[in-house]
Write a protein that holds these residues in place. Structure first.
Motif, mmCIF file in Angstrom:
data_model
loop_
_atom_site.group_PDB
_atom_site.id
_atom_site.type_symbol
_atom_site.label_atom_id
_atom_site.label_comp_id
_atom_site.label_asym_id
_atom_site.label_seq_id
_atom_site.Cartn_x
_atom_site.Cartn_y
_atom_site.Cartn_z
ATOM 1 N N SER A 101 37.793 20.406 27.518
ATOM 2 C CA SER A 101 37.731 21.786 28.327
ATOM 3 C C SER A 101 36.824 21.334 29.532
ATOM 4 O O SER A 101 35.893 20.569 29.389
ATOM 5 C CB SER A 101 37.623 22.853 27.538
ATOM 6 O OG SER A 101 36.063 22.626 27.149
ATOM 7 N N VAL A 102 37.216 22.242 30.674
ATOM 8 C CA VAL A 102 36.157 22.378 31.459
ATOM 9 C C VAL A 102 35.760 23.732 31.589
ATOM 10 O O VAL A 102 36.648 24.569 31.543
ATOM 11 C CB VAL A 102 36.614 21.855 32.907
ATOM 12 C CG1 VAL A 102 37.086 20.380 32.766
ATOM 13 C CG2 VAL A 102 37.862 22.551 33.346
ATOM 14 N N VAL A 103 34.620 23.996 32.468
ATOM 15 C CA VAL A 103 34.279 25.411 32.733
ATOM 16 C C VAL A 103 33.984 25.473 34.298
ATOM 17 O O VAL A 103 33.218 24.629 35.033
ATOM 18 C CB VAL A 103 32.768 25.555 31.943
ATOM 19 C CG1 VAL A 103 32.299 27.058 32.406
ATOM 20 C CG2 VAL A 103 32.816 25.666 30.385
ATOM 21 N N VAL A 104 34.444 26.599 34.787
ATOM 22 C CA VAL A 104 34.612 26.819 36.156
ATOM 23 C C VAL A 104 34.067 28.049 36.347
ATOM 24 O O VAL A 104 33.755 28.856 35.373
ATOM 25 C CB VAL A 104 36.109 26.724 36.692
ATOM 26 C CG1 VAL A 104 36.700 25.540 36.729
ATOM 27 C CG2 VAL A 104 36.703 28.091 36.122
ATOM 28 N N ALA A 105 33.094 28.419 37.566
ATOM 29 C CA ALA A 105 32.462 29.365 37.748
ATOM 30 C C ALA A 105 33.270 30.009 38.777
ATOM 31 O O ALA A 105 33.578 29.432 39.914
ATOM 32 C CB ALA A 105 30.991 29.187 38.179
ATOM 33 N N THR A 106 33.176 31.517 39.007
ATOM 34 C CA THR A 106 33.826 32.040 40.029
ATOM 35 C C THR A 106 33.187 33.602 40.164
ATOM 36 O O THR A 106 32.696 34.144 39.230
ATOM 37 C CB THR A 106 35.449 32.349 39.668
ATOM 38 O OG1 THR A 106 35.837 32.762 40.895
ATOM 39 C CG2 THR A 106 35.598 32.776 38.506
ATOM 40 N N THR A 107 33.002 34.009 41.542
ATOM 41 C CA THR A 107 32.711 35.462 41.573
ATOM 42 C C THR A 107 34.108 36.156 41.666
ATOM 43 O O THR A 107 34.159 37.406 41.640
ATOM 44 C CB THR A 107 31.933 35.599 43.060
ATOM 45 O OG1 THR A 107 32.846 34.788 44.075
ATOM 46 C CG2 THR A 107 30.656 34.723 42.936
ATOM 47 N N ARG A 108 35.263 35.579 41.909
ATOM 48 C CA ARG A 108 36.594 36.463 41.946
ATOM 49 C C ARG A 108 37.367 35.966 40.537
ATOM 50 O O ARG A 108 38.412 35.422 41.136
ATOM 51 C CB ARG A 108 37.170 36.280 43.017
ATOM 52 C CG ARG A 108 36.478 36.647 44.443
ATOM 53 C CD ARG A 108 37.025 36.877 45.887
ATOM 54 N NE ARG A 108 37.968 37.575 45.391
ATOM 55 C CZ ARG A 108 39.149 37.803 46.203
ATOM 56 N NH1 ARG A 108 39.517 36.912 47.278
ATOM 57 N NH2 ARG A 108 40.247 38.792 45.969
ATOM 58 N N PRO A 109 37.084 36.298 39.515
ATOM 59 C CA PRO A 109 38.063 35.778 38.411
ATOM 60 C C PRO A 109 39.480 36.046 38.549
ATOM 61 O O PRO A 109 40.437 35.504 38.020
ATOM 62 C CB PRO A 109 37.508 36.519 37.190
ATOM 63 C CG PRO A 109 36.557 37.533 37.571
ATOM 64 C CD PRO A 109 36.266 37.267 39.028
ATOM 65 N N GLU A 110 39.857 37.274 39.276
ATOM 66 C CA GLU A 110 41.366 37.662 39.186
ATOM 67 C C GLU A 110 42.105 36.558 40.139
ATOM 68 O O GLU A 110 43.362 36.364 39.726
ATOM 69 C CB GLU A 110 41.357 39.005 39.837
ATOM 70 C CG GLU A 110 41.126 39.162 41.314
ATOM 71 C CD GLU A 110 39.714 39.157 41.670
ATOM 72 O OE1 GLU A 110 38.747 38.997 40.691
ATOM 73 O OE2 GLU A 110 39.203 39.505 42.793
ATOM 74 N N THR A 111 41.476 35.719 41.019
ATOM 75 C CA THR A 111 42.103 34.786 41.714
ATOM 76 C C THR A 111 42.662 33.685 41.001
ATOM 77 O O THR A 111 43.484 32.735 41.392
ATOM 78 C CB THR A 111 41.340 34.240 42.819
ATOM 79 O OG1 THR A 111 40.339 33.623 42.442
ATOM 80 C CG2 THR A 111 41.053 35.456 43.704
ATOM 81 N N MET A 112 41.944 33.537 39.656
ATOM 82 C CA MET A 112 42.637 32.345 38.755
ATOM 83 C C MET A 112 43.770 32.398 38.528
ATOM 84 O O MET A 112 44.683 31.400 38.274
ATOM 85 C CB MET A 112 42.087 32.452 37.373
ATOM 86 C CG MET A 112 42.343 33.957 36.620
ATOM 87 S SD MET A 112 41.856 33.490 34.839
ATOM 88 C CE MET A 112 43.058 32.290 34.412
ATOM 89 N N HIS A 167 28.704 39.422 40.415
ATOM 90 C CA HIS A 167 28.658 38.574 39.186
ATOM 91 C C HIS A 167 28.977 37.149 39.294
ATOM 92 O O HIS A 167 30.150 36.926 40.365
ATOM 93 C CB HIS A 167 29.391 39.212 37.922
ATOM 94 C CG HIS A 167 28.500 40.375 37.727
ATOM 95 N ND1 HIS A 167 28.964 41.683 38.150
ATOM 96 C CD2 HIS A 167 27.585 40.675 36.804
ATOM 97 C CE1 HIS A 167 28.397 42.731 37.627
ATOM 98 N NE2 HIS A 167 27.380 42.254 36.745
ATOM 99 N N MET A 168 28.528 36.282 38.520
ATOM 100 C CA MET A 168 29.432 34.900 38.713
ATOM 101 C C MET A 168 29.865 34.757 37.308
ATOM 102 O O MET A 168 29.083 34.821 36.230
ATOM 103 C CB MET A 168 28.266 34.068 38.937
ATOM 104 C CG MET A 168 28.747 32.653 38.745
ATOM 105 S SD MET A 168 29.735 32.141 40.242
ATOM 106 C CE MET A 168 28.162 31.426 41.309
ATOM 107 N N TRP A 169 31.065 34.420 37.264
ATOM 108 C CA TRP A 169 31.772 34.504 35.859
ATOM 109 C C TRP A 169 31.969 32.931 35.564
ATOM 110 O O TRP A 169 32.541 32.332 36.344
ATOM 111 C CB TRP A 169 32.756 35.351 35.564
ATOM 112 C CG TRP A 169 32.495 36.674 35.489
ATOM 113 C CD1 TRP A 169 32.305 37.245 34.372
ATOM 114 C CD2 TRP A 169 32.708 37.731 36.515
ATOM 115 N NE1 TRP A 169 32.013 38.875 34.696
ATOM 116 C CE2 TRP A 169 32.296 39.003 35.911
ATOM 117 C CE3 TRP A 169 32.875 37.745 37.929
ATOM 118 C CZ2 TRP A 169 32.359 40.100 36.735
ATOM 119 C CZ3 TRP A 169 33.070 38.599 38.703
ATOM 120 C CH2 TRP A 169 32.641 39.801 38.306
ATOM 121 N N SER A 170 31.620 32.664 34.250
ATOM 122 C CA SER A 170 32.170 31.128 34.170
ATOM 123 C C SER A 170 33.231 31.123 32.966
ATOM 124 O O SER A 170 33.168 31.966 31.967
ATOM 125 C CB SER A 170 30.972 30.343 33.281
ATOM 126 O OG SER A 170 29.968 30.442 34.011
#
Length: 944
Positions: A207-218, A193-196
């Motif tokens: 605010s800004v919106v970032v997209a990631t396939t690995r949300p845990e790394t935030m 998945h791609m999460w924003s």
RNA sequence: GGGUGCUUAGCUCAGCGGUAGAGCGUCGCCCUUACAAGGCGGUGGUCGUAGGUUCGAUCCCUACAGCACCCACCA
């Protein structure tokens, strides 16, 4: 001799005799010729790829040995760090233990024990395929001599500043608990998945919106990056964001790496767990935050509630919490490439760890000494670019040079126990001391160690020792004899360095980077020489449909099963034994029962080898079809029976191989001419590694020339009245057979040796083995073009008669009359000369000439030049059918003539084409017209 | 995104500028005294598509299509 060829009995006998006689060792005469065996893993068993590759090497080695070269096939096995350690760890797992329960020393001892017990399976299997390798010099990458070479290389490179230790982001296998090199990581496509996610500014205003396939790394984010020219975000650069789920604030930075048009144009930056982010972090002096432990669980740098969670559990938790906070803007399905460890299938986690590296990228060091690119990489690149090392097929050199052009430093440390332990020690202040052993390390230190020394726990990448194979196996760096654990001398650099460089490396494209390039680098650096002159990249063996062989597909073949044969039930059992998933098991069983309803027939080593040779074109893959192998077993049988015929009829020719005079018959002089041509072709194909053409040339010679024509022509000669012709034919049968056995020996060593033993005494040969005979030299054979023309004429006459017989349905056993008409003086002479052969092979009565103007019965005809070969129709042939047959033939020739006329009628063709092409075309049209004339005359005669 | 191959007879593949080949399969006749794992004879192809170069292209060039593989990858 047995009536048919039975490989099993022959093979077991000869290999032992050859090896015991020392025939596989370098002979001391001739120029050195060396081939290095890519050392198979000690853990391995022989698969089709090995069998193919080793057959290629064995053919080359046997050929060069017969040519008188001082030939060494250097063999050995590789300790295969991870693979081997894993096998023993799996054994321990059954006992519910880990390596840590045993401790390092006991564990390593156990691996050695396992290696001694089952580590030589593959080398014994190699003997079954006939590998004429020098087993007396067999090496192991962890034996004492090779370990000494490893230490010396490490120490020398370290002292030259080319090996360094550093805290770097590396590919980390959390399952195996070790770093792996870039090459040991594969990308696998996975559904993900791609999460924003929305990050608020610290002031909460924007605010800004970032997209990631690995949300845990935030949890390890240190910034959000935007493109410097992205107007949407320009005003935010330099401001800070509140990182959700944590109490940290992170800056918005501008970096070229970001693609404005991808997603929102905002990228979260996690330097500790992503290679691109790491580079960005460095550019912006943002210290990375590692959020995982070495087994990929969240560590104490993350907020309390996530600590200890596995990375995938952490992902769920993070997503749930973001959702609850209303910060999860979007979730969508996304296909992504996941880095996967080749050895364990675990998903790789980039991790910051202390590792050892070989510098391959710097031009010059801080102190002015040459860096790795200059000292190691560039020479390896030059060796291929300037043609010192040649790839076959040539285009693989592009693959090689492009990789070296873009190479990264080589991470050589592995957090394993099985392997060469890194010869480095640390004092209590963390200073590094490198040396042969602790004493040596202290001695060569420039500063005094603080407190006790402790050796580095890590071992070296397996490929580090493999890289030294071309010279370490020859005894380097010792200055005297190197012995194995049994006290036998296995190498002596002072003498053996004549085998460097080796002639050719035969290997798969998949290890060009892992092994080939690294051998060139290490060998160039330490010996100043190239490791090999040529690299022959062999094809990958696939199944008959071109599918990759894999156990889970059930399409693997065990070369030993092809050699020995295997019944259906044992084959099913064996193929499904290691499959744990029931559905896969059932699928594989079904396939095997379908593909091999009667099991696999035994085809023998020789037929298997011949098949490999016949399939080895420059193509990248070869599709192994068992039908093909069965065909080549038939070829072995053909050879066997031809030999039986020769030995049954040959008797003792009365004179030795060297003292034959001019052969008495055309047939002999023709077959010798063909032998000469075949041998020259074979020699060329050896040079260009075209084993398919080589096999084809020999196949054709044996079957289509020697058996189909010469043996048949010899029968009337042997049984005829001419004693001189009979004796000479007997001799030539033997001589050609003996030569072709020699030529075939590199491809099919067992059957040729067995037959040769019967042939040799008939020719007064004194060698005890075919292996001692020289390669048959084409130059020693006299070509006779006139005889060749005679035999070509003969074949045409005979084919004509046979065609009539077949098409007119005349029983093959029935003897029929044969009349001849027209023709010239040459035809008369030839008919007289070959009368017995024609009558015998065509099953006709003695040929009768019809004189010009003489009475000519209605007959079916074959035309050779102006000669008409006639089979009278009476009682044998249907007149209408023969007319139709003639009409068809005339039609075919008219088409050919029209084609020729078309060309010759084109003024441009005549003006521009080379003279010989025009002449050839004129000759063709003349020949066709001759034939057409004779056929029309025949048609007229039939009409009356 | 970069790179490398492949596309020729039913199947698997050679050929790579001047008469389209092999093995296996297939069809017909034959257990002929080396071999039925054999012998003899046959059938089968507009050489991926479209252009171009050439006297001439399956072969060289260009584009396209399809199929593989390698390397690097955009969160």
């Amino acid at each position: 001799m047995e009536k048919s060829f039975e490989p099993a009995q022959i093979e077991s006998k000869w290999y032992q005799r050859w090896e015991a006689s020392g025939a596989f060792q370098p002979s001391g005469k001739g120029a050195p010729y060396c081939i290095l065996l890519p050392p198979p893993n000690v853990t391995g068993t022989l698969h089709m790829g090995h069998a193919f590759q080793q057959t290629v090497m064995d053919m080359l080695v046997r050929y060069q040995r017969m040519r008188g070269m001082n030939t060494l096939w250097q063999v050995g096995t590789d300790h295969a760090g991870i693979a081997t350690q894993k096998i023993v760890e799996n054994q321990l797992a059954v006992e519910e233990k880990t390596r840590h329960d045993l401790g390092r020393d006991a564990f390593i001892e156990r691996v050695w024990k396992w290696k001694e017990e089952s580590g030589s399976t593959i080398t014994h299997q190699m003997r079954r395929i006939g590998a004429a390798a020098d087993w007396s010099r067999e090496r192991f990458t962890m034996d004492e001599g090779l370990s000494a070479a490893v230490r010396k290389v490490f120490i020398d490179w370290y002292r030259a500043g080319l090996i360094y230790r550093g805290n770097r982001l590396v590919n980390w296998d959390p399952l195996l608990g070790t770093a792996v090199s870039d090459l040991e990581v594969n990308n696998a496509e996975r559904d993900g998945h791609m999460w924003s996610i929305r990050y608020m500014t610290t002031d909460g205003a924007e605010s800004v919106v970032v997209a990631t396939t690995r949300p845990e790394t935030m949890l390890g984010d240190v910034a959000v990056a935007v493109h410097p020219e992205d107007e949407r975000y320009a005003h935010l650069v330099g401001k800070t964001l509140k990182l959700p789920l944590t109490d940290r604030e992170i800056p918005v930075i501008a970096d070229d790496y970001v693609d404005k048009d991808f997603g929102t144009g905002c990228v979260k930056i996690t330097p500790a767990h992503d290679f691109n982010d790491y580079a960005i972090g460095q550019r912006h002096q943002l210290p990375p935050i590692t959020i995982f432990t070495l087994d990929a669980k969240v560590n104490d740098n993350a907020p309390q509630k996530y600590r200890g969670l596995d990375r995938y559990d952490a992902r769920k938790a993070v997503l749930a919490d973001l959702e609850a906070l209303g910060r999860l803007v979007e979730t969508k399905a996304h296909k992504l490439q996941v880095p996967v460890s080749q050895r364990s299938d675990a998903v790789i986690e980039p991790m910051l760890t202390d590792q050892w590296f070989v510098d391959l990228t710097s031009d010059v060091q801080a102190d002015g000494r040459p860096g790795g690119r200059k000292a190691i990489t560039q020479p390896a690149l030059d060796a291929v670019r300037n043609g010192e090392i040649k790839f076959v097929p040539e285009n693989w050199s592009t693959t090689y040079t492009q990789w070296l052009d873009n190479i990264q430093d080589w991470c050589i440390s592995r957090q394993l126990w099985w392997g060469h332990r890194i010869p480095a020690w640390y004092d209590e202040a963390g200073n590094i001391f490198v040396g042969e052993d602790e004493t040596d390390a202290r001695k060569s230190a420039t500063t005094a160690p603080v407190g006790a020394l402790r050796q580095d726990e890590d071992v070296l990448d397996t490929w580090f020792s493999s890289a030294l194979w071309p010279f370490s196996t020859l005894g380097w760096p010792a200055d005297g004899p190197v012995k194995n654990e049994r006290g036998e001398i296995v190498a002596n650099w002072a003498d053996d360095k004549i085998f460097l460089p080796s002639a050719v490396l035969v290997t798969g494209f998949d290890i060009i980077f892992f092994w080939v390039a690294r051998m060139v680098m290490a060998t160039k650096y330490f010996t100043g020489q190239i490791p090999f002159r040529e690299v022959y990249i062999n094809a990958i063996v696939r199944d008959a449909e071109g599918q990759k062989m894999s156990k889970s597909k059930g399409n693997t073949l065990d070369p030993l099963d092809l050699i020995d044969g295997i019944a259906l039930e044992p084959l099913v059992e064996k193929s499904t034994r290691s499959l744990l998933i029931p559905q896969v098991r059932a699928k594989v069983e079904k396939r095997i029962r379908k593909d091999y309803p009667d099991g696999i027939p035994a085809i023998g080593t020789d037929a298997l080898r011949f098949t490999f040779a016949a399939l080895a074109s420059y193509s990248r893959t070869i599709n192994f079809d068992i039908k093909r192998a069965e065909g080549y077993k038939a070829f072995c049988n053909k050879l066997w029976n031809a030999a039986r015929f020769v030995l049954m009829n040959g008797g003792d020719s009365g004179f030795g191989i060297g003292d034959s005079g001019k052969p008495a018959t055309e047939a002999e002089r023709w077959i010798l001419t063909r032998l000469k041509q075949t041998l020259s072709e074979v020699e060329q194909h050896f040079v260009s590694y075209r084993f398919d053409l080589l096999a084809q040339a020999l196949y054709e010679f044996v079957w289509n020339e020697y058996c189909d024509w010469f043996l048949e022509l010899s029968k009337p000669a042997l049984n005829g009245d001419d004693d001189a012709a009979a004796a000479s034919t007997r001799h030539t049968l033997l001589v050609v057979l003996e030569s072709v056995l020699r030529a075939l020996h590199p491809v099919i060593p067992f059957i040729t040796e067995e037959i040769w033993q019967g042939v040799a005494p008939k020719l007064d040969l004194t060698e005890s083995s075919l292996m001692q005979r020289p390669w048959p030299n084409a130059d020693d054979i006299v070509a006779d073009d006139a005889a060749t023309a005679e035999i070509e004429w003969f074949k045409n006459v005979l084919s004509g008669v046979r065609k009539i017989r077949s098409e007119m349905n005349i029983s093959p056993g029935k003897t029929i009359p044969l009349l001849l008409a027209d023709g010239d003086a040459g035809d008369r002479a030839r008919v007289a000369k070959f009368a017995a052969q024609i009558a015998f092979l065509a099953r006709t009565e003695a040929p009768q000439w019809i004189e010009a103007g003489g009475e000519e019965p209605a007959a079916a005809a074959a035309v050779v030049g102006t000669l008409r070969v006639l089979i009278p129709l009476a009682g044998l042939i249907d007149l209408g059918a023969e007319k139709a047959r003639l009409a068809k033939e005339i039609g075919r020739i008219e088409v050919e003539i029209r084609k020729c006329e078309g060309k010759l009628g084109n003024a441009n063709f005549v003006a521009n084409a080379p003279a010989e092409v025009v002449a050839q075309e004129r000759q063709r049209i003349a020949d066709w017209n001759t034939t057409l004339g004779a056929l029309r005359e025949q048609a007229d005669k039939l009409q009356k």
